[in-house]
Scaffold this active site. Structure first.
Site, PDB file in Angstrom:
ATOM      1  N   ASN A  11       0.863  -1.188   0.000  1.00 42.99           N
ATOM      2  CA  ASN A  11       0.000   0.000   0.000  1.00 42.99           C
ATOM      3  C   ASN A  11       0.894   1.232   0.000  1.00 42.99           C
ATOM      4  O   ASN A  11       1.471   1.589   1.024  1.00 42.99           O
ATOM      5  CB  ASN A  11      -0.904  -0.028   1.243  1.00 42.99           C
ATOM      6  CG  ASN A  11      -1.766   1.211   1.352  1.00 42.99           C
ATOM      7  OD1 ASN A  11      -1.804   2.040   0.429  1.00 42.99           O
ATOM      8  ND2 ASN A  11      -2.459   1.350   2.470  1.00 42.99           N
ATOM      9  N   TRP A  12       0.993   1.852  -1.163  1.00 44.88           N
ATOM     10  CA  TRP A  12       1.924   2.988  -1.312  1.00 44.88           C
ATOM     11  C   TRP A  12       1.354   4.264  -0.700  1.00 44.88           C
ATOM     12  O   TRP A  12       2.044   5.283  -0.636  1.00 44.88           O
ATOM     13  CB  TRP A  12       2.266   3.186  -2.790  1.00 44.88           C
ATOM     14  CG  TRP A  12       2.985   2.022  -3.412  1.00 44.88           C
ATOM     15  CD1 TRP A  12       3.395   0.868  -2.782  1.00 44.88           C
ATOM     16  CD2 TRP A  12       3.375   1.865  -4.780  1.00 44.88           C
ATOM     17  NE1 TRP A  12       4.009   0.019  -3.664  1.00 44.88           N
ATOM     18  CE2 TRP A  12       4.014   0.607  -4.900  1.00 44.88           C
ATOM     19  CE3 TRP A  12       3.249   2.663  -5.917  1.00 44.88           C
ATOM     20  CZ2 TRP A  12       4.520   0.134  -6.117  1.00 44.88           C
ATOM     21  CZ3 TRP A  12       3.756   2.193  -7.132  1.00 44.88           C
ATOM     22  CH2 TRP A  12       4.386   0.950  -7.235  1.00 44.88           C
ATOM     23  N   LYS A  13       0.095   4.232  -0.303  1.00 41.38           N
ATOM     24  CA  LYS A  13      -0.559   5.399   0.312  1.00 41.38           C
ATOM     25  C   LYS A  13      -0.356   6.641  -0.572  1.00 41.38           C
ATOM     26  O   LYS A  13      -0.280   6.526  -1.781  1.00 41.38           O
ATOM     27  CB  LYS A  13      -0.069   5.582   1.749  1.00 41.38           C
ATOM     28  CG  LYS A  13      -0.246   4.292   2.568  1.00 41.38           C
ATOM     29  CD  LYS A  13      -0.026   4.473   4.036  1.00 41.38           C
ATOM     30  CE  LYS A  13      -0.224   3.131   4.757  1.00 41.38           C
ATOM     31  NZ  LYS A  13      -0.055   3.224   6.204  1.00 41.38           N
ATOM     32  N   HIS A  99      -9.619   1.233   5.112  1.00 45.89           N
ATOM     33  CA  HIS A  99      -8.292   1.417   5.720  1.00 45.89           C
ATOM     34  C   HIS A  99      -8.400   2.374   6.901  1.00 45.89           C
ATOM     35  O   HIS A  99      -9.168   3.337   6.874  1.00 45.89           O
ATOM     36  CB  HIS A  99      -7.300   1.969   4.685  1.00 45.89           C
ATOM     37  CG  HIS A  99      -5.894   1.897   5.187  1.00 45.89           C
ATOM     38  ND1 HIS A  99      -5.373   2.841   6.046  1.00 45.89           N
ATOM     39  CD2 HIS A  99      -4.931   0.973   5.006  1.00 45.89           C
ATOM     40  CE1 HIS A  99      -4.135   2.489   6.352  1.00 45.89           C
ATOM     41  NE2 HIS A  99      -3.842   1.367   5.736  1.00 45.89           N
ATOM     42  N   GLU A 101      -6.667   4.737   7.925  1.00 46.07           N
ATOM     43  CA  GLU A 101      -6.454   6.167   7.660  1.00 46.07           C
ATOM     44  C   GLU A 101      -7.716   6.798   7.079  1.00 46.07           C
ATOM     45  O   GLU A 101      -7.995   7.977   7.319  1.00 46.07           O
ATOM     46  CB  GLU A 101      -5.241   6.341   6.741  1.00 46.07           C
ATOM     47  CG  GLU A 101      -3.951   6.103   7.521  1.00 46.07           C
ATOM     48  CD  GLU A 101      -2.853   5.396   6.762  1.00 46.07           C
ATOM     49  OE1 GLU A 101      -2.889   5.358   5.517  1.00 46.07           O
ATOM     50  OE2 GLU A 101      -1.951   4.850   7.428  1.00 46.07           O
ATOM     51  N   GLU A 171      -5.182  -4.672  10.842  1.00 46.28           N
ATOM     52  CA  GLU A 171      -4.162  -3.630  10.971  1.00 46.28           C
ATOM     53  C   GLU A 171      -4.433  -2.851  12.254  1.00 46.28           C
ATOM     54  O   GLU A 171      -5.216  -1.882  12.241  1.00 46.28           O
ATOM     55  CB  GLU A 171      -4.213  -2.678   9.775  1.00 46.28           C
ATOM     56  CG  GLU A 171      -3.959  -3.345   8.447  1.00 46.28           C
ATOM     57  CD  GLU A 171      -3.504  -2.344   7.389  1.00 46.28           C
ATOM     58  OE1 GLU A 171      -2.341  -2.448   6.983  1.00 46.28           O
ATOM     59  OE2 GLU A 171      -4.274  -1.451   7.028  1.00 46.28           O
ATOM     60  N   GLY A 177       2.600   2.590  10.825  1.00 44.35           N
ATOM     61  CA  GLY A 177       3.534   3.697  10.657  1.00 44.35           C
ATOM     62  C   GLY A 177       4.271   4.092  11.924  1.00 44.35           C
ATOM     63  O   GLY A 177       4.890   5.150  11.981  1.00 44.35           O
ATOM     64  N   SER A 217       3.576  -1.780  10.419  1.00 43.52           N
ATOM     65  CA  SER A 217       5.033  -1.780  10.594  1.00 43.52           C
ATOM     66  C   SER A 217       5.672  -3.120  10.255  1.00 43.52           C
ATOM     67  O   SER A 217       6.648  -3.530  10.885  1.00 43.52           O
ATOM     68  CB  SER A 217       5.412  -1.337  12.015  1.00 43.52           C
ATOM     69  OG  SER A 217       4.971   0.001  12.241  1.00 43.52           O
TER      70      SER A 217
HETATM   71  P1  13P Z   1       2.975   0.602   7.726  1.00 43.89           P
HETATM   72  O1  13P Z   1       3.530  -0.676   7.149  1.00 43.89           O
HETATM   73  O2  13P Z   1       3.650   1.831   7.199  1.00 43.89           O
HETATM   74  O3  13P Z   1       2.871   0.554   9.207  1.00 43.89           O
HETATM   75  O4  13P Z   1       1.460   0.712   7.162  1.00 43.89           O
HETATM   76  C1  13P Z   1       0.626  -0.379   7.244  1.00 43.89           C
HETATM   77  C2  13P Z   1      -0.592  -0.080   6.483  1.00 43.89           C
HETATM   78  O5  13P Z   1      -1.360   0.794   6.838  1.00 43.89           O
HETATM   79  C3  13P Z   1      -0.830  -0.854   5.256  1.00 43.89           C
HETATM   80  O6  13P Z   1      -2.099  -0.597   4.753  1.00 43.89           O
END
Ligand code: 13P
Length: 256
Positions: A11-13, A99, A101, A171, A177, A217
């Site tokens: 997931n490149w966000k 997600h 976020e 998650e 993160g 993470s």
């Molecule tokens: P991180 O791997 O940066 O913690 O993010 C996880 C995530 O939200 C994947 O969708």
């Protein structure tokens, strides 16, 4: 022995540029050439879906093109939204829904998540439904309750025949993160409880086929221990998916 084929998503966000997304896509494809026994998807930002998809295609890669979100409506006056049909038109076959976020930073509520999950599945897209508790919910002993509620509310009225196209990503919000990961035992416990909810909804056989992947993470250094858990069927990787040098070893660890 696990009978589920592992799934690893990157997931490149809201990261990369037109150039760096292409460079990353090429490096991931090249790093995974010939690797079998694992499904891989990348989730670039919307503007780069077509160019990343073209790279995957031209290199004959089996890596799937994913989207980070989708609108629940088919078309119309919804400025800034992107429909499931548009995503499919761009070569997308799998979409993230719910997600953390989007749930928390962007205030998507359970109804929105539910509508998106239903719309994406009905459109023929595969769905990775993301669930997970916040730190205050974990500390209050509500982890399993939160996960159960998020799964049940998102999948309300989703028919059993669509569940073959569903994966769930556990998650924990406090692990995303932050550099903190769930312990392998905590991840296993949460995944097993989520599978039990799926079994209650759709029966044990269907639940046993659903991939439940871990996110938060995940890195090359900690992936193997988490992925070794019986109910952990892969990973959803954020930060570490922005570097092929980190992402490729995670996929290799999942492939076993
Ligand atoms: P991180 O791997 O940066 O913690 O993010 C996880 C995530 O939200 C994947 O969708």
């Amino acid at each position: 022995m696990k009978h589920r084929r592992p799934l690893v998503g990157g997931n490149w966000k809201m990261n990369t540029s037109r150039l760096s997304s292409a460079t990353l896509a090429r490096a991931v494809v090249d790093g995974l050439v010939g690797l079998k026994g694992v499904d891989v998807a990348v989730f670039p930002p919307f503007p780069y879906l077509l160019s990343v998809g073209a790279i995957l295609r031209e290199r004959g890669s089996s890596i799937r093109l994913g989207a980070q979100d989708a609108c629940d409506q088919p078309d119309g006056a919804l400025t800034g939204e992107v429909s499931c049909a548009m995503l499919k038109d761009c070569g997308v076959s799998v979409v993230l829904v719910g997600h953390s976020e989007r749930r928390h930073a962007l205030e998507e509520n359970e109804t929105v998540v539910h509508n998106k999950a239903r719309a994406a599945l009905a459109a023929g897209l595969d769905v990775v439904l993301c669930v997970g508790e916040r730190i205050e919910e974990r500390e209050a002993g509500r982890t399993d309750m939160v996960n159960e509620e998020q799964v049940r509310l998102a999948l309300r009225e989703v028919p059993g025949e669509q569940i073959a196209r569903l994966a769930v990503a556990y998650e924990p919000v406090w692990a995303i993160g932050t550099g903190r990961t769930a312990t392998p035992a905590d991840a296993q416990d949460a995944h097993a409880k989520i599978r039990a909810v799926l079994a209650d909804l759709y029966g044990q056989d269907e639940a046993d086929r659903v991939r439940i992947i871990y996110g938060g993470s995940m890195k090359a250094a900690n992936a193997a221990a988490i992925l070794a858990q019986p109910d952990v069927d892969g990973g959803l990787v954020g930060g570490a998916s922005l570097s092929a040098g980190e992402f490729v070893p995670i996929v290799r660890a999942a492939a076993g």
